[in-house]
Design a protein around this motif. Structure first.
Motif, short mmCIF file in Angstrom:
data_model
loop_
_atom_site.label_atom_id
_atom_site.label_comp_id
_atom_site.label_asym_id
_atom_site.label_seq_id
_atom_site.Cartn_x
_atom_site.Cartn_y
_atom_site.Cartn_z
N ALA A 179 3.90 10.98 9.66
CA ALA A 179 4.00 9.63 9.10
C ALA A 179 3.37 8.61 10.05
N LEU A 180 3.61 8.79 11.34
CA LEU A 180 3.08 7.85 12.34
C LEU A 180 1.56 7.80 12.30
N GLN A 181 0.90 8.94 12.19
CA GLN A 181 -0.56 8.95 12.16
C GLN A 181 -1.10 8.17 10.96
N ALA A 182 -0.46 8.31 9.81
CA ALA A 182 -0.89 7.56 8.63
C ALA A 182 -0.73 6.06 8.83
N VAL A 183 0.39 5.66 9.42
CA VAL A 183 0.67 4.25 9.63
C VAL A 183 -0.26 3.67 10.70
N LEU A 184 -0.53 4.43 11.74
CA LEU A 184 -1.47 3.96 12.77
C LEU A 184 -2.85 3.72 12.16
N GLY A 185 -3.31 4.67 11.35
CA GLY A 185 -4.60 4.50 10.70
C GLY A 185 -4.64 3.23 9.86
N PRO A 202 0.82 -1.22 0.00
CA PRO A 202 0.00 0.00 0.00
C PRO A 202 0.85 1.27 0.00
N THR A 203 0.39 2.28 -0.68
CA THR A 203 1.00 3.61 -0.63
C THR A 203 0.08 4.49 0.20
N LEU A 204 0.66 5.21 1.17
CA LEU A 204 -0.10 6.10 2.04
C LEU A 204 0.32 7.53 1.76
N GLN A 205 -0.63 8.46 1.87
CA GLN A 205 -0.31 9.87 1.64
C GLN A 205 -0.84 10.72 2.78
N THR A 206 -0.08 11.75 3.12
CA THR A 206 -0.48 12.72 4.12
C THR A 206 -0.38 14.10 3.46
N GLU A 207 -0.54 15.12 4.25
CA GLU A 207 -0.46 16.47 3.69
C GLU A 207 0.88 16.73 3.01
N ARG A 208 1.98 16.32 3.64
CA ARG A 208 3.32 16.59 3.10
C ARG A 208 4.05 15.38 2.57
N LEU A 209 3.58 14.18 2.91
CA LEU A 209 4.38 12.98 2.71
C LEU A 209 3.71 11.94 1.82
N ILE A 240 13.63 9.80 3.01
CA ILE A 240 14.11 10.62 4.13
C ILE A 240 14.07 9.83 5.43
N GLY A 241 13.42 8.68 5.40
CA GLY A 241 13.31 7.82 6.58
C GLY A 241 12.46 6.61 6.24
N THR A 242 12.24 5.76 7.24
CA THR A 242 11.35 4.62 7.06
C THR A 242 10.49 4.46 8.31
N ILE A 243 9.37 3.78 8.15
CA ILE A 243 8.46 3.50 9.26
C ILE A 243 7.69 2.24 8.93
N GLY A 244 7.34 1.47 9.94
CA GLY A 244 6.56 0.28 9.66
C GLY A 244 6.29 -0.56 10.88
N PHE A 245 5.68 -1.72 10.62
CA PHE A 245 5.30 -2.67 11.67
C PHE A 245 6.13 -3.94 11.56
N HIS A 246 6.46 -4.50 12.71
CA HIS A 246 7.12 -5.79 12.79
C HIS A 246 6.66 -6.47 14.09
N ALA A 298 6.36 -8.49 8.18
CA ALA A 298 6.57 -7.08 8.51
C ALA A 298 6.17 -6.23 7.31
N ILE A 299 6.01 -4.95 7.57
CA ILE A 299 5.79 -3.98 6.49
C ILE A 299 6.54 -2.70 6.86
N ARG A 300 7.36 -2.21 5.93
CA ARG A 300 8.17 -1.01 6.18
C ARG A 300 8.06 -0.09 4.97
N TRP A 301 7.60 1.13 5.24
CA TRP A 301 7.45 2.13 4.18
C TRP A 301 8.67 3.03 4.09
N ALA A 302 9.00 3.46 2.88
CA ALA A 302 9.93 4.56 2.67
C ALA A 302 9.14 5.84 2.87
N ILE A 303 9.67 6.78 3.62
CA ILE A 303 9.04 8.08 3.80
C ILE A 303 9.69 9.05 2.83
N THR A 304 8.85 9.73 2.04
CA THR A 304 9.34 10.73 1.09
C THR A 304 8.45 11.97 1.20
N PHE A 305 8.97 13.10 0.76
CA PHE A 305 8.12 14.28 0.63
C PHE A 305 7.34 14.16 -0.67
#
Length: 186
Positions: free
Chosen positions: A114-120, A6-13, A80-86, A66-73
């Protein structure tokens, strides 16, 4: 878990699938001693280690571990970073969240966003009931991210992790699906 990444989007990311072309930026983050200080692993020393780590994270997704996203603008498709679940526990509907961010962006709200998007995604799409975060007591920035994100501090896990030649305590945080939903309504 999930069939396609899945690709997730936020206001900036944009949070997207890791790619081997991210290896240089991934290495820049994971070789930075200050970024890795509390991460639980030694800093990378060679670009090939970044390539292998990315491959391992992609394989973990394919194997439903696990699932780990690349964080980009949004305006620049550069990691610019990564976030995910394991550490998924399917029977108990829980997982642990983990993340890191390029040091130049610390304190700018990027990881909180990024955390709010991943939590959702975790609560709504993965049907998790509990998401945990483990943080070094000295990692003030990460403690703030979880507190700002609505997590509850549960306690200290003494000598919980071993890296850098010694044992380290971890602070256990959690968020329940009901808490996330209540926060979203307010």
């Amino acid at each position: 878990m999930v069939k396609s990444f899945p690709t997730l989007q936020t206001e900036r990311l944009v949070l997207r699938k890791l790619r081997q072309t991210d290896a240089g930026d991934f290495f820049a983050n994971f070789s930075d001693e200050e970024t890795m200080r509390y991460f639980g692993m030694e800093p990378l020393t060679q670009l090939e280690q970044a390539v292998q780590t990315i491959e391992g994270r992609l394989q973990a997704f394919e194997e439903d571990r696990a699932i780990r996203w690349a964080i980009t603008f949004r305006e620049e498709d550069r990691l610019i970073g990564t976030i995910g679940f394991h550490r998924f526990d399917r029977e108990s509907s829980r997982a642990e969240v983990g993340y890191e961010l390029n040091r130049s962006l610390w304190g700018k709200g990027v990881m909180s966003e990024a955390l709010q998007a991943v939590l959702g995604y975790g609560f709504d799409q993965l049907n998790l009931n509990r998401i945990e975060g483990l943080v070094s007591p000295e990692n003030v920035g990460s403690l703030r991210v979880l507190e700002k994100g609505g997590f509850t501090q549960e306690g200290i896990l003494r000598a919980y992790m071993f890296f850098g030649g010694r044992y380290h305590d971890s602070v256990m945080f959690s968020m329940l699906k009901s808490e996330f939903e209540a926060k979203a309504k307010s």
